[in-house]
Design an enzyme around this catalytic site. Structure first.
Site, PDB file in Angstrom:
ATOM      1  N   LYS A   1       0.841  -1.335  -0.080  1.00  0.00           N
ATOM      2  CA  LYS A   1       0.054  -0.112  -0.085  1.00  0.00           C
ATOM      3  C   LYS A   1       0.969   1.088  -0.036  1.00  0.00           C
ATOM      4  O   LYS A   1       1.630   1.266   0.714  1.00  0.00           O
ATOM      5  CB  LYS A   1      -0.928  -0.079   1.385  1.00  0.00           C
ATOM      6  CG  LYS A   1      -1.594   1.244   1.440  1.00  0.00           C
ATOM      7  CD  LYS A   1      -2.282   1.206   2.931  1.00  0.00           C
ATOM      8  CE  LYS A   1      -2.830   2.686   3.388  1.00  0.00           C
ATOM      9  NZ  LYS A   1      -3.366   2.667   4.344  1.00  0.00           N
TER      10      LYS A   1
ATOM     11  N   GLU B   1      -7.704  11.363  13.486  1.00  0.00           N
ATOM     12  CA  GLU B   1      -6.628  10.244  13.624  1.00  0.00           C
ATOM     13  C   GLU B   1      -5.832  10.447  14.794  1.00  0.00           C
ATOM     14  O   GLU B   1      -4.794  11.497  14.903  1.00  0.00           O
ATOM     15  CB  GLU B   1      -5.884  10.081  12.444  1.00  0.00           C
ATOM     16  CG  GLU B   1      -4.947   9.016  12.648  1.00  0.00           C
ATOM     17  CD  GLU B   1      -4.825   8.326  11.165  1.00  0.00           C
ATOM     18  OE1 GLU B   1      -3.928   7.540  10.796  1.00  0.00           O
ATOM     19  OE2 GLU B   1      -5.923   8.561  10.381  1.00  0.00           O
TER      20      GLU B   1
ATOM     21  N   GLU C   1      -6.495  -3.787   4.966  1.00  0.00           N
ATOM     22  CA  GLU C   1      -5.641  -2.540   5.170  1.00  0.00           C
ATOM     23  C   GLU C   1      -5.657  -2.090   6.689  1.00  0.00           C
ATOM     24  O   GLU C   1      -4.798  -1.728   7.030  1.00  0.00           O
ATOM     25  CB  GLU C   1      -6.391  -1.322   4.512  1.00  0.00           C
ATOM     26  CG  GLU C   1      -5.647  -0.218   4.378  1.00  0.00           C
ATOM     27  CD  GLU C   1      -6.605   1.027   3.749  1.00  0.00           C
ATOM     28  OE1 GLU C   1      -6.596   2.294   4.177  1.00  0.00           O
ATOM     29  OE2 GLU C   1      -7.459   0.733   2.859  1.00  0.00           O
TER      30      GLU C   1
ATOM     31  N   GLU D   1     -12.337  10.482  -4.305  1.00  0.00           N
ATOM     32  CA  GLU D   1     -12.150  10.341  -2.832  1.00  0.00           C
ATOM     33  C   GLU D   1     -11.465  11.596  -2.233  1.00  0.00           C
ATOM     34  O   GLU D   1     -11.923  11.906  -1.024  1.00  0.00           O
ATOM     35  CB  GLU D   1     -11.761   8.890  -2.573  1.00  0.00           C
ATOM     36  CG  GLU D   1     -12.026   8.635  -0.831  1.00  0.00           C
ATOM     37  CD  GLU D   1     -11.254   7.314  -0.262  1.00  0.00           C
ATOM     38  OE1 GLU D   1     -10.665   7.466   0.507  1.00  0.00           O
ATOM     39  OE2 GLU D   1     -11.194   6.338  -1.081  1.00  0.00           O
TER      40      GLU D   1
END
Length: 461
Positions: free
Chosen positions: A215, A264, A308, A443
Protein backbone atom coordinates in the site's frame (compact mmCIF):
# COMPACT_ATOMS: atom_id res chain seq x y z
CA UNK A 1 11.39 31.51 -0.51
CA UNK A 2 14.00 29.12 0.79
CA UNK A 3 15.58 31.62 3.16
CA UNK A 4 13.04 31.32 5.99
CA UNK A 5 14.01 27.87 7.24
CA UNK A 6 16.85 29.14 9.45
CA UNK A 7 14.96 32.07 11.02
CA UNK A 8 13.43 29.88 13.71
CA UNK A 9 16.67 29.46 15.61
CA UNK A 10 17.20 33.22 15.74
CA UNK A 11 13.95 33.60 17.63
CA UNK A 12 15.32 31.79 20.69
CA UNK A 13 16.74 34.74 22.53
CA UNK A 14 17.26 32.89 25.80
CA UNK A 15 20.45 30.82 25.88
CA UNK A 16 20.12 28.03 28.42
CA UNK A 17 22.93 28.58 30.94
CA UNK A 18 23.49 27.68 34.61
CA UNK A 19 21.69 30.91 35.58
CA UNK A 20 18.58 30.22 33.43
CA UNK A 21 15.33 29.64 35.30
CA UNK A 22 11.91 28.50 34.15
CA UNK A 23 9.07 30.10 36.14
CA UNK A 24 5.38 29.29 35.91
CA UNK A 25 2.32 30.62 37.74
CA UNK A 26 -1.32 29.61 37.35
CA UNK A 27 -4.55 31.44 38.18
CA UNK A 28 -8.05 30.01 37.92
CA UNK A 29 -10.47 32.31 36.11
CA UNK A 30 -14.16 32.37 35.24
CA UNK A 31 -15.36 30.88 31.98
CA UNK A 32 -13.52 32.09 28.88
CA UNK A 33 -14.23 31.08 25.31
CA UNK A 34 -10.91 29.62 24.13
CA UNK A 35 -11.21 31.28 20.72
CA UNK A 36 -11.88 34.65 22.39
CA UNK A 37 -8.65 34.18 24.34
CA UNK A 38 -6.84 33.23 21.11
CA UNK A 39 -8.22 36.38 19.47
CA UNK A 40 -7.36 38.55 22.49
CA UNK A 41 -3.71 37.86 21.63
CA UNK A 42 -4.13 38.99 18.01
CA UNK A 43 -2.94 42.57 18.27
CA UNK A 44 0.38 41.84 19.96
CA UNK A 45 1.02 38.16 19.28
CA UNK A 46 -0.65 37.51 15.93
CA UNK A 47 2.21 35.27 14.72
CA UNK A 48 2.75 33.53 18.06
CA UNK A 49 -0.39 31.57 18.84
CA UNK A 50 -1.63 27.99 18.93
CA UNK A 51 -4.92 26.22 19.52
CA UNK A 52 -5.71 22.61 20.45
CA UNK A 53 -8.83 20.75 21.42
CA UNK A 54 -8.91 16.99 21.86
CA UNK A 55 -11.43 14.77 20.10
CA UNK A 56 -13.73 14.20 23.07
CA UNK A 57 -13.68 17.91 24.03
CA UNK A 58 -12.33 17.26 27.53
CA UNK A 59 -9.21 19.41 27.03
CA UNK A 60 -8.62 22.71 25.28
CA UNK A 61 -5.27 24.53 25.13
CA UNK A 62 -4.49 27.97 23.78
CA UNK A 63 -1.01 29.48 23.68
CA UNK A 64 -0.18 33.16 23.21
CA UNK A 65 3.36 34.51 22.91
CA UNK A 66 6.60 32.55 23.01
CA UNK A 67 8.39 31.96 26.30
CA UNK A 68 10.71 29.65 24.35
CA UNK A 69 10.98 27.94 20.98
CA UNK A 70 12.43 24.48 20.46
CA UNK A 71 13.14 23.82 16.81
CA UNK A 72 15.49 21.95 14.54
CA UNK A 73 16.17 21.38 10.87
CA UNK A 74 17.37 17.80 11.29
CA UNK A 75 16.45 14.79 9.17
CA UNK A 76 17.90 12.32 11.70
CA UNK A 77 17.46 12.60 15.43
CA UNK A 78 14.86 15.36 15.20
CA UNK A 79 12.47 13.70 17.69
CA UNK A 80 15.20 12.96 20.28
CA UNK A 81 16.53 16.51 19.88
CA UNK A 82 13.18 18.09 20.84
CA UNK A 83 12.75 15.55 23.64
CA UNK A 84 16.24 16.31 25.05
CA UNK A 85 15.73 20.08 24.85
CA UNK A 86 12.38 19.76 26.63
CA UNK A 87 13.85 17.57 29.39
CA UNK A 88 16.59 20.17 29.86
CA UNK A 89 14.01 22.95 30.22
CA UNK A 90 11.86 20.91 32.62
CA UNK A 91 14.91 20.28 34.83
CA UNK A 92 15.11 24.05 35.62
CA UNK A 93 11.36 24.50 36.20
CA UNK A 94 10.36 26.27 39.42
CA UNK A 95 6.71 25.75 40.33
CA UNK A 96 4.44 25.56 43.33
CA UNK A 97 1.93 22.83 44.08
CA UNK A 98 -1.05 24.91 42.87
CA UNK A 99 0.58 25.71 39.52
CA UNK A 100 -0.21 23.46 36.59
CA UNK A 101 2.44 22.06 34.29
CA UNK A 102 3.72 24.22 31.44
CA UNK A 103 2.86 22.85 28.02
CA UNK A 104 5.03 22.40 24.94
CA UNK A 105 3.06 22.49 21.68
CA UNK A 106 4.10 21.97 18.07
CA UNK A 107 4.66 19.56 15.23
CA UNK A 108 7.02 17.82 12.82
CA UNK A 109 7.15 17.77 9.03
CA UNK A 110 5.88 14.61 7.34
CA UNK A 111 9.15 13.68 5.63
CA UNK A 112 12.26 15.78 6.12
CA UNK A 113 14.01 13.91 3.28
CA UNK A 114 11.47 15.18 0.79
CA UNK A 115 11.43 18.93 1.36
CA UNK A 116 11.14 21.24 -1.63
CA UNK A 117 10.94 25.01 -2.04
CA UNK A 118 7.24 25.53 -1.36
CA UNK A 119 4.63 27.23 0.81
CA UNK A 120 6.20 25.30 3.73
CA UNK A 121 9.53 27.17 3.72
CA UNK A 122 8.87 28.83 7.09
CA UNK A 123 8.23 25.47 8.79
CA UNK A 124 11.34 23.66 10.06
CA UNK A 125 11.69 19.90 10.57
CA UNK A 126 10.43 20.18 14.14
CA UNK A 127 8.91 23.27 15.75
CA UNK A 128 7.60 23.55 19.33
CA UNK A 129 6.79 26.45 21.61
CA UNK A 130 6.37 27.04 25.31
CA UNK A 131 3.73 29.80 25.36
CA UNK A 132 4.13 32.92 27.50
CA UNK A 133 0.40 32.75 28.26
CA UNK A 134 -1.27 29.36 28.44
CA UNK A 135 -4.99 28.75 28.68
CA UNK A 136 -6.09 25.28 29.73
CA UNK A 137 -9.71 24.23 30.05
CA UNK A 138 -10.16 20.82 31.66
CA UNK A 139 -12.73 19.22 33.95
CA UNK A 140 -14.82 22.41 34.03
CA UNK A 141 -11.89 24.54 35.17
CA UNK A 142 -10.40 27.41 33.20
CA UNK A 143 -6.76 28.00 34.13
CA UNK A 144 -4.38 30.62 32.78
CA UNK A 145 -0.64 30.25 33.33
CA UNK A 146 2.31 32.52 32.71
CA UNK A 147 5.51 30.79 31.62
CA UNK A 148 8.83 32.63 31.67
CA UNK A 149 12.26 31.28 30.82
CA UNK A 150 14.97 33.78 31.62
CA UNK A 151 18.55 34.39 32.67
CA UNK A 152 17.95 38.09 33.34
CA UNK A 153 18.56 39.53 36.80
CA UNK A 154 15.39 41.62 36.46
CA UNK A 155 13.23 38.47 36.40
CA UNK A 156 10.83 39.69 39.12
CA UNK A 157 10.00 42.93 37.29
CA UNK A 158 9.67 41.07 34.00
CA UNK A 159 7.26 38.61 35.61
CA UNK A 160 5.20 41.45 37.06
CA UNK A 161 4.81 42.88 33.54
CA UNK A 162 3.63 39.47 32.31
CA UNK A 163 1.02 39.40 35.09
CA UNK A 164 -0.37 42.74 33.89
CA UNK A 165 -0.39 41.44 30.33
CA UNK A 166 -2.17 38.25 31.46
CA UNK A 167 -4.90 40.24 33.22
CA UNK A 168 -5.37 42.36 30.11
CA UNK A 169 -5.73 39.27 27.87
CA UNK A 170 -8.26 37.69 30.26
CA UNK A 171 -10.25 40.92 30.40
CA UNK A 172 -10.36 41.31 26.60
CA UNK A 173 -11.39 37.67 26.18
CA UNK A 174 -14.19 37.93 28.74
CA UNK A 175 -15.58 41.34 27.80
CA UNK A 176 -15.15 41.91 24.07
CA UNK A 177 -17.72 40.72 21.57
CA UNK A 178 -15.88 38.85 18.83
CA UNK A 179 -17.51 38.17 15.49
CA UNK A 180 -16.37 34.75 14.31
CA UNK A 181 -18.69 34.61 11.29
CA UNK A 182 -16.90 33.53 8.15
CA UNK A 183 -17.50 35.52 4.97
CA UNK A 184 -14.65 34.43 2.78
CA UNK A 185 -15.06 34.99 -0.93
CA UNK A 186 -13.11 32.36 -2.85
CA UNK A 187 -12.12 33.91 -6.18
CA UNK A 188 -10.17 30.92 -7.53
CA UNK A 189 -9.66 27.21 -6.86
CA UNK A 190 -6.46 25.94 -8.43
CA UNK A 191 -5.85 22.21 -8.76
CA UNK A 192 -2.15 21.61 -8.38
CA UNK A 193 -0.80 18.85 -10.60
CA UNK A 194 -3.98 16.83 -11.22
CA UNK A 195 -2.33 14.99 -14.15
CA UNK A 196 0.74 14.29 -12.02
CA UNK A 197 -1.47 12.96 -9.23
CA UNK A 198 -3.37 10.57 -11.54
CA UNK A 199 -0.05 9.39 -13.02
CA UNK A 200 1.39 8.91 -9.50
CA UNK A 201 -1.60 6.73 -8.52
CA UNK A 202 -1.15 4.70 -11.69
CA UNK A 203 2.60 4.24 -11.08
CA UNK A 204 2.07 3.38 -7.40
CA UNK A 205 -0.56 0.78 -8.37
CA UNK A 206 1.92 -0.65 -10.85
CA UNK A 207 4.66 -0.95 -8.17
CA UNK A 208 2.16 -2.65 -5.83
CA UNK A 209 1.12 -5.14 -8.52
CA UNK A 210 4.80 -5.94 -9.06
CA UNK A 211 5.02 -6.81 -5.36
CA UNK A 212 7.23 -3.87 -4.30
CA UNK A 213 4.72 -2.66 -1.67
CA UNK A 214 1.29 -3.55 -0.26
CA UNK A 215 0.00 0.00 0.00
CA UNK A 216 1.21 3.52 -0.80
CA UNK A 217 -0.54 6.73 0.22
CA UNK A 218 -0.52 9.34 -2.55
CA UNK A 219 -1.64 12.88 -1.71
CA UNK A 220 -2.39 16.01 -3.65
CA UNK A 221 -3.11 19.69 -2.97
CA UNK A 222 -5.45 22.42 -4.10
CA UNK A 223 -4.89 26.14 -3.70
CA UNK A 224 -7.66 28.59 -2.85
CA UNK A 225 -7.41 32.31 -3.50
CA UNK A 226 -9.63 34.70 -1.55
CA UNK A 227 -10.76 38.23 -2.18
CA UNK A 228 -9.35 39.33 1.21
CA UNK A 229 -6.97 37.95 3.82
CA UNK A 230 -8.60 35.17 5.85
CA UNK A 231 -8.75 35.71 9.60
CA UNK A 232 -7.09 32.85 11.56
CA UNK A 233 -9.63 32.76 14.36
CA UNK A 234 -12.57 32.66 11.93
CA UNK A 235 -11.01 29.69 10.15
CA UNK A 236 -10.51 27.92 13.51
CA UNK A 237 -14.04 28.74 14.63
CA UNK A 238 -15.48 27.32 11.43
CA UNK A 239 -13.43 24.10 11.62
CA UNK A 240 -14.39 23.53 15.28
CA UNK A 241 -18.05 23.63 14.23
CA UNK A 242 -17.41 21.43 11.20
CA UNK A 243 -15.91 18.26 12.64
CA UNK A 244 -17.32 17.43 16.02
CA UNK A 245 -15.45 14.17 16.71
CA UNK A 246 -11.99 15.37 15.71
CA UNK A 247 -8.87 16.94 17.15
CA UNK A 248 -8.87 20.62 16.30
CA UNK A 249 -5.54 22.34 15.95
CA UNK A 250 -3.98 25.58 14.80
CA UNK A 251 -0.26 26.38 14.79
CA UNK A 252 0.88 29.83 13.79
CA UNK A 253 4.41 30.28 12.43
CA UNK A 254 5.07 33.76 11.08
CA UNK A 255 2.13 34.83 8.93
CA UNK A 256 1.08 31.21 8.24
CA UNK A 257 -1.53 29.24 10.16
CA UNK A 258 -1.51 25.46 9.81
CA UNK A 259 -4.92 24.25 10.98
CA UNK A 260 -7.35 21.39 10.68
CA UNK A 261 -9.72 18.91 12.28
CA UNK A 262 -8.25 15.43 12.25
CA UNK A 263 -9.98 12.23 13.38
CA UNK A 264 -6.68 10.44 13.74
CA UNK A 265 -4.88 10.13 17.09
CA UNK A 266 -1.26 9.05 17.01
CA UNK A 267 -0.54 8.68 20.73
CA UNK A 268 -1.82 9.86 24.10
CA UNK A 269 0.01 9.53 27.40
CA UNK A 270 -1.89 10.07 30.62
CA UNK A 271 -0.58 9.23 34.08
CA UNK A 272 1.90 6.65 32.80
CA UNK A 273 -0.53 4.94 30.42
CA UNK A 274 -0.14 5.10 26.63
CA UNK A 275 -3.14 5.02 24.28
CA UNK A 276 -3.32 4.85 20.51
CA UNK A 277 -5.95 4.18 17.87
CA UNK A 278 -5.76 2.34 14.57
CA UNK A 279 -7.94 4.10 12.01
CA UNK A 280 -7.82 2.66 8.48
CA UNK A 281 -10.37 1.52 5.93
CA UNK A 282 -13.27 3.82 5.09
CA UNK A 283 -16.64 4.15 3.38
CA UNK A 284 -19.05 7.07 2.91
CA UNK A 285 -21.94 7.93 5.26
CA UNK A 286 -25.46 6.92 4.21
CA UNK A 287 -28.29 9.32 3.31
CA UNK A 288 -30.52 7.60 5.90
CA UNK A 289 -29.79 5.75 9.16
CA UNK A 290 -30.71 2.50 7.43
CA UNK A 291 -28.34 3.07 4.49
CA UNK A 292 -25.65 4.23 6.93
CA UNK A 293 -25.94 0.99 8.89
CA UNK A 294 -25.80 -1.08 5.68
CA UNK A 295 -22.68 0.78 4.54
CA UNK A 296 -21.11 0.23 7.97
CA UNK A 297 -21.83 -3.50 7.77
CA UNK A 298 -20.36 -3.54 4.26
CA UNK A 299 -17.18 -1.88 5.53
CA UNK A 300 -16.84 -4.33 8.45
CA UNK A 301 -17.20 -7.24 6.03
CA UNK A 302 -14.99 -5.87 3.24
CA UNK A 303 -11.80 -7.92 2.78
CA UNK A 304 -9.69 -5.10 1.25
CA UNK A 305 -10.56 -2.66 4.04
CA UNK A 306 -10.10 -5.27 6.77
CA UNK A 307 -6.64 -6.14 5.42
CA UNK A 308 -5.68 -2.48 5.24
CA UNK A 309 -6.87 -2.06 8.84
CA UNK A 310 -4.98 -5.15 10.02
CA UNK A 311 -1.69 -3.72 8.65
CA UNK A 312 -2.11 -0.73 10.95
CA UNK A 313 -3.08 -2.83 13.97
CA UNK A 314 -0.01 -5.08 13.52
CA UNK A 315 2.38 -2.15 13.24
CA UNK A 316 1.02 -0.21 16.22
CA UNK A 317 0.80 -3.28 18.45
CA UNK A 318 4.46 -4.14 17.70
CA UNK A 319 5.53 -0.68 18.82
CA UNK A 320 3.41 -0.85 21.98
CA UNK A 321 4.93 -4.24 22.86
CA UNK A 322 8.37 -2.64 22.49
CA UNK A 323 7.72 0.46 24.65
CA UNK A 324 5.05 -0.77 27.09
CA UNK A 325 4.12 -3.52 29.46
CA UNK A 326 0.55 -4.92 29.66
CA UNK A 327 -0.73 -4.15 26.16
CA UNK A 328 -4.50 -4.39 25.52
CA UNK A 329 -5.92 -4.68 21.97
CA UNK A 330 -9.50 -5.73 21.04
CA UNK A 331 -9.77 -8.66 18.59
CA UNK A 332 -11.99 -6.96 15.99
CA UNK A 333 -12.43 -3.34 14.81
CA UNK A 334 -15.45 -1.13 15.50
CA UNK A 335 -16.92 1.65 13.35
CA UNK A 336 -15.95 5.28 13.89
CA UNK A 337 -18.50 7.57 12.24
CA UNK A 338 -17.71 11.20 11.47
CA UNK A 339 -19.64 13.70 9.42
CA UNK A 340 -18.52 12.82 5.90
CA UNK A 341 -17.02 9.35 6.29
CA UNK A 342 -16.93 6.20 8.46
CA UNK A 343 -13.73 4.32 9.34
CA UNK A 344 -12.68 1.01 10.88
CA UNK A 345 -11.27 1.66 14.34
CA UNK A 346 -9.30 -0.37 16.93
CA UNK A 347 -8.04 1.04 20.26
CA UNK A 348 -4.63 0.12 21.77
CA UNK A 349 -3.50 0.66 25.37
CA UNK A 350 -0.29 -0.03 27.33
CA UNK A 351 1.62 0.89 30.50
CA UNK A 352 4.56 3.15 29.71
CA UNK A 353 8.15 2.02 30.39
CA UNK A 354 10.32 4.38 32.48
CA UNK A 355 12.93 5.35 29.86
CA UNK A 356 10.41 6.28 27.14
CA UNK A 357 8.51 9.51 26.59
CA UNK A 358 5.86 10.69 24.14
CA UNK A 359 8.53 11.55 21.54
CA UNK A 360 9.73 7.91 21.51
CA UNK A 361 6.24 6.93 20.41
CA UNK A 362 5.90 9.75 17.90
CA UNK A 363 9.16 8.69 16.28
CA UNK A 364 8.22 4.99 16.20
CA UNK A 365 4.63 5.50 15.02
CA UNK A 366 5.24 8.13 12.34
CA UNK A 367 4.40 7.76 9.51
CA UNK A 368 1.53 5.35 10.11
CA UNK A 369 0.50 3.00 7.29
CA UNK A 370 -2.62 5.17 6.99
CA UNK A 371 -0.48 8.11 5.75
CA UNK A 372 2.69 6.48 4.41
CA UNK A 373 2.01 2.91 3.36
CA UNK A 374 3.23 -0.66 3.87
CA UNK A 375 6.12 -1.42 4.15
CA UNK A 376 6.93 2.10 5.36
CA UNK A 377 10.41 2.59 3.86
CA UNK A 378 9.42 1.34 0.39
CA UNK A 379 6.20 3.38 0.46
CA UNK A 380 8.14 6.55 1.40
CA UNK A 381 10.53 5.99 -1.50
CA UNK A 382 7.61 5.67 -3.92
CA UNK A 383 5.97 8.82 -2.45
CA UNK A 384 9.23 10.79 -2.85
CA UNK A 385 9.57 9.61 -6.42
CA UNK A 386 5.95 9.97 -7.57
CA UNK A 387 4.05 12.53 -5.51
CA UNK A 388 6.03 15.58 -6.56
CA UNK A 389 5.11 17.89 -3.69
CA UNK A 390 6.32 18.88 -0.25
CA UNK A 391 3.71 17.70 2.25
CA UNK A 392 5.18 20.01 4.88
CA UNK A 393 3.31 19.40 8.15
CA UNK A 394 0.35 17.77 6.37
CA UNK A 395 0.08 14.18 7.68
CA UNK A 396 2.85 14.92 10.21
CA UNK A 397 2.53 14.56 14.01
CA UNK A 398 1.06 17.59 15.81
CA UNK A 399 0.33 17.91 19.51
CA UNK A 400 1.56 18.70 22.99
CA UNK A 401 3.33 17.37 26.03
CA UNK A 402 3.74 18.82 29.52
CA UNK A 403 6.39 18.89 32.24
CA UNK A 404 4.98 15.66 33.78
CA UNK A 405 5.23 13.70 30.53
CA UNK A 406 1.50 13.69 29.75
CA UNK A 407 0.51 14.65 26.25
CA UNK A 408 -1.24 13.82 23.02
CA UNK A 409 -0.31 13.85 19.34
CA UNK A 410 -2.62 13.55 16.36
CA UNK A 411 -1.89 13.02 12.67
CA UNK A 412 -2.38 16.34 10.87
CA UNK A 413 -4.80 15.37 8.10
CA UNK A 414 -8.02 17.20 7.04
CA UNK A 415 -5.83 20.25 7.23
CA UNK A 416 -4.75 23.37 5.38
CA UNK A 417 -2.04 26.00 5.42
CA UNK A 418 -3.46 29.51 5.49
CA UNK A 419 -1.29 32.38 4.26
CA UNK A 420 -3.01 35.81 4.05
CA UNK A 421 -5.38 35.56 1.06
CA UNK A 422 -4.42 32.00 0.08
CA UNK A 423 -4.99 28.54 1.49
CA UNK A 424 -3.37 25.25 0.52
CA UNK A 425 -5.46 22.14 1.22
CA UNK A 426 -4.06 18.59 1.25
CA UNK A 427 -5.70 15.18 0.95
CA UNK A 428 -4.54 11.67 0.12
CA UNK A 429 -5.66 8.08 -0.06
CA UNK A 430 -4.24 4.59 0.35
CA UNK A 431 -3.39 3.08 -3.03
CA UNK A 432 -3.56 -0.71 -3.32
CA UNK A 433 -3.32 -3.21 -6.21
CA UNK A 434 -6.84 -2.62 -7.53
CA UNK A 435 -7.01 1.18 -7.07
CA UNK A 436 -8.52 3.19 -9.93
CA UNK A 437 -6.92 6.66 -10.39
CA UNK A 438 -10.19 8.53 -11.16
CA UNK A 439 -11.97 6.99 -8.15
CA UNK A 440 -9.04 7.85 -5.87
CA UNK A 441 -9.17 11.40 -7.24
CA UNK A 442 -12.90 11.60 -6.38
CA UNK A 443 -12.20 10.37 -2.86
CA UNK A 444 -9.70 13.19 -2.25
CA UNK A 445 -12.55 15.66 -2.84
CA UNK A 446 -14.50 14.01 0.01
CA UNK A 447 -11.46 14.54 2.22
CA UNK A 448 -11.02 18.18 1.12
CA UNK A 449 -14.64 18.87 2.01
CA UNK A 450 -14.44 19.68 5.77
CA UNK A 451 -11.66 22.27 5.40
CA UNK A 452 -13.10 23.62 2.16
CA UNK A 453 -16.44 24.19 3.92
CA UNK A 454 -14.70 25.82 6.88
CA UNK A 455 -13.06 28.29 4.50
CA UNK A 456 -16.36 29.16 2.86
CA UNK A 457 -16.05 26.91 -0.18
CA UNK A 458 -18.89 24.93 -1.75
CA UNK A 459 -18.57 21.44 -3.21
CA UNK A 460 -21.11 19.94 -5.54
CA UNK A 461 -22.40 16.70 -4.08
Amino acid sequence: MGHKMTDVRDMQRVIISPSTRFFTETVEVGRISPLSFFEAGASQYKDKRFYWQNADKTLTLVGIGHAYILANGKTDGRFEDISDQWKQLCSILIKEEKDIDPVLFGGFSFDEDNRKVSEWDGFPSGYFVVPSFQLKIEEGKTLVSINMITNRKEAAADFERLREERDKLIHIAQVEEFDFANQNQIIATIERGKKKYLKAVENATDSIRKGKADKVVIARAIELQFEHDVNSVKALHAITNEQQESYQFGLQIGDSLFFGATPERLIEIKNGKAYSACVAGSIRRGKSAQEDRALGEELLGDRKNREEHQHVVSMISNIFHKYCSEVLIPKAPKLMKIRDIQHLYTSVEGTLGKENDIFSFVQALHPTPALGGVPTDVALEIIRQEEGMDRGYYAGPIGWTDASGNGEFAVAIRSALLMSDRAYLYAGGGIVADSVPELEYDETWVKFRPVLRALGGKLNG
